[in-house]
Design an enzyme around this catalytic site. Structure first.
Site, PDB file in Angstrom:
ATOM      1  N   ARG A   5      48.601  44.393  28.391  1.00  0.00           N
ATOM      2  CA  ARG A   5      47.741  44.226  27.209  1.00  0.00           C
ATOM      3  C   ARG A   5      47.519  45.532  26.468  1.00  0.00           C
ATOM      4  NH1 ARG A   5      42.667  42.693  30.033  1.00  0.00           N
ATOM      5  NH2 ARG A   5      43.738  44.063  31.476  1.00  0.00           N
ATOM      6  N   VAL A  32      49.042  37.619  29.163  1.00  0.00           N
ATOM      7  CA  VAL A  32      49.731  36.430  29.690  1.00  0.00           C
ATOM      8  C   VAL A  32      48.958  35.136  29.429  1.00  0.00           C
ATOM      9  CG1 VAL A  32      50.997  37.702  31.485  1.00  0.00           C
ATOM     10  CG2 VAL A  32      48.751  36.699  32.032  1.00  0.00           C
ATOM     11  N   TYR A 124      38.432  33.091  42.647  1.00  0.00           N
ATOM     12  CA  TYR A 124      39.487  34.102  42.785  1.00  0.00           C
ATOM     13  C   TYR A 124      40.438  33.711  43.916  1.00  0.00           C
ATOM     14  CZ  TYR A 124      42.055  38.280  43.933  1.00  0.00           C
ATOM     15  OH  TYR A 124      43.077  39.145  44.228  1.00  0.00           O
ATOM     16  N   GLY A 155      45.977  42.807  50.960  1.00  0.00           N
ATOM     17  CA  GLY A 155      44.542  42.884  51.229  1.00  0.00           C
ATOM     18  C   GLY A 155      43.955  43.974  50.360  1.00  0.00           C
ATOM     19  N   PHE A 162      41.292  47.195  40.295  1.00  0.00           N
ATOM     20  CA  PHE A 162      40.871  45.890  40.818  1.00  0.00           C
ATOM     21  C   PHE A 162      39.349  45.762  40.984  1.00  0.00           C
ATOM     22  CE2 PHE A 162      39.949  42.991  44.330  1.00  0.00           C
ATOM     23  CZ  PHE A 162      40.574  41.834  43.905  1.00  0.00           C
TER      24      PHE A 162
HETATM   25  C1  8X3 Z   1      42.522  41.551  46.880  1.00  0.00           C
HETATM   26  C2  8X3 Z   1      42.359  41.484  48.333  1.00  0.00           C
HETATM   27  O1  8X3 Z   1      40.763  41.617  50.263  1.00  0.00           O
HETATM   28  O2  8X3 Z   1      40.096  42.692  48.155  1.00  0.00           O
HETATM   29  O3  8X3 Z   1      43.164  40.432  46.410  1.00  0.00           O
HETATM   30  O4  8X3 Z   1      40.132  40.254  48.311  1.00  0.00           O
HETATM   31  S1  8X3 Z   1      40.750  41.508  48.788  1.00  0.00           S
END
Ligand code: 8X3
Length: 226
Positions: A5, A32, A124, A155, A162
């Protein structure tokens, strides 16, 4: 070929690729969630980039960690639009070329959250369960074609946006997620994507889960009375 983006971030990655000696890089700004734009970007691919051999579906996000009954429905919609619908639009746009050429690899970025429920994971985790299941459904549809599909399920990874995104820009809260142990790094995941894509052509890694050694399972939770 790089899509994303944010134009300025794409440019920075292009510069990195140039510095590493990439022969040619094509960039296109793309959200997307915008199905028409996804189709246009694929239709408008310049000649040297027409034959996509590997598609890495990396776009996706987590928003919030509230329990389902208190979660923000707009955030749910954003996750579904990106992680589920966006991934499906891009895959659908790229797949016919791979099938026609009888060659390709779709690498989806799932998550351990699609395999194991955790409090606040709700939508999620469910979007990532979709990614896992969709990947296997693609395998079923592609039987007889030399097109591979892999679900890479990380993980906890520190070093991407994130957790900052999950907590609406709260950098301290995001940092606290990874406090006191060694999380995975973006390079660990990139190495995994590279590894699954460099297996011999007859090998399909269906899915691969990876966690930091210091992340594990909590077992079933029981609410006892009294
Ligand atoms: C990210 C992994 O463990 O932070 O998708 O949910 S966790």
């Amino acid at each position: 070929m790089l899509t994303g983006r944010r134009e300025e971030m794409l440019r920075a990655v292009v510069r990195e690729c140039d510095a590493l000696g990439a022969s040619a890089v094509h960039q296109a700004t793309l959200d997307v969630r915008d199905r028409a734009r996804v189709e246009r970007v694929v239709d408008d691919l310049p000649a040297p980039f027409l034959n996509v051999s590997i598609l890495v579906n990396n776009a996706g996000l987590a928003l919030g960690l509230e329990p389902a009954h208190a979660a923000n429905v707009d955030e749910w919609e954003t996750m579904i639009d990106t992680n589920v619908k966006g991934l499906a639009w891009v895959t659908r746009a790229i797949l016919p070329g791979m099938v026609a050429r009888d060659r390709g690899h779709v690498i989806n970025l799932g998550s351990v959250a699609g395999e194991y429920a955790y409090p606040g994971g709700n939508v999620y985790g469910a979007t990532k369960a979709f990614v896992r299941n969709f990947s296997m459904q693609l395998r079923a549809d592609l039987l007889g074609k030399r097109v591979r599909v892999t679900d890479v399920e990380p993980g906890m990874v520190e070093g991407t946006e994130f957790s900052v995104v999950r907590f609406q820009g709260d950098v301290d809260k995001a940092k606290n997620v990874y406090r006191g142990f060694q999380p995975l790094t973006p390079d660990d995941i990139a190495e995994t994507v590279f590894w699954v894509s460099s297996q011999p052509p007859h090998v399909n890694v269906n899915s691969i889960e990876l966690m930091p050694v210091m992340q594990s399972f909590a077992g079933f939770a029981i609410k006892r009375e009294g």
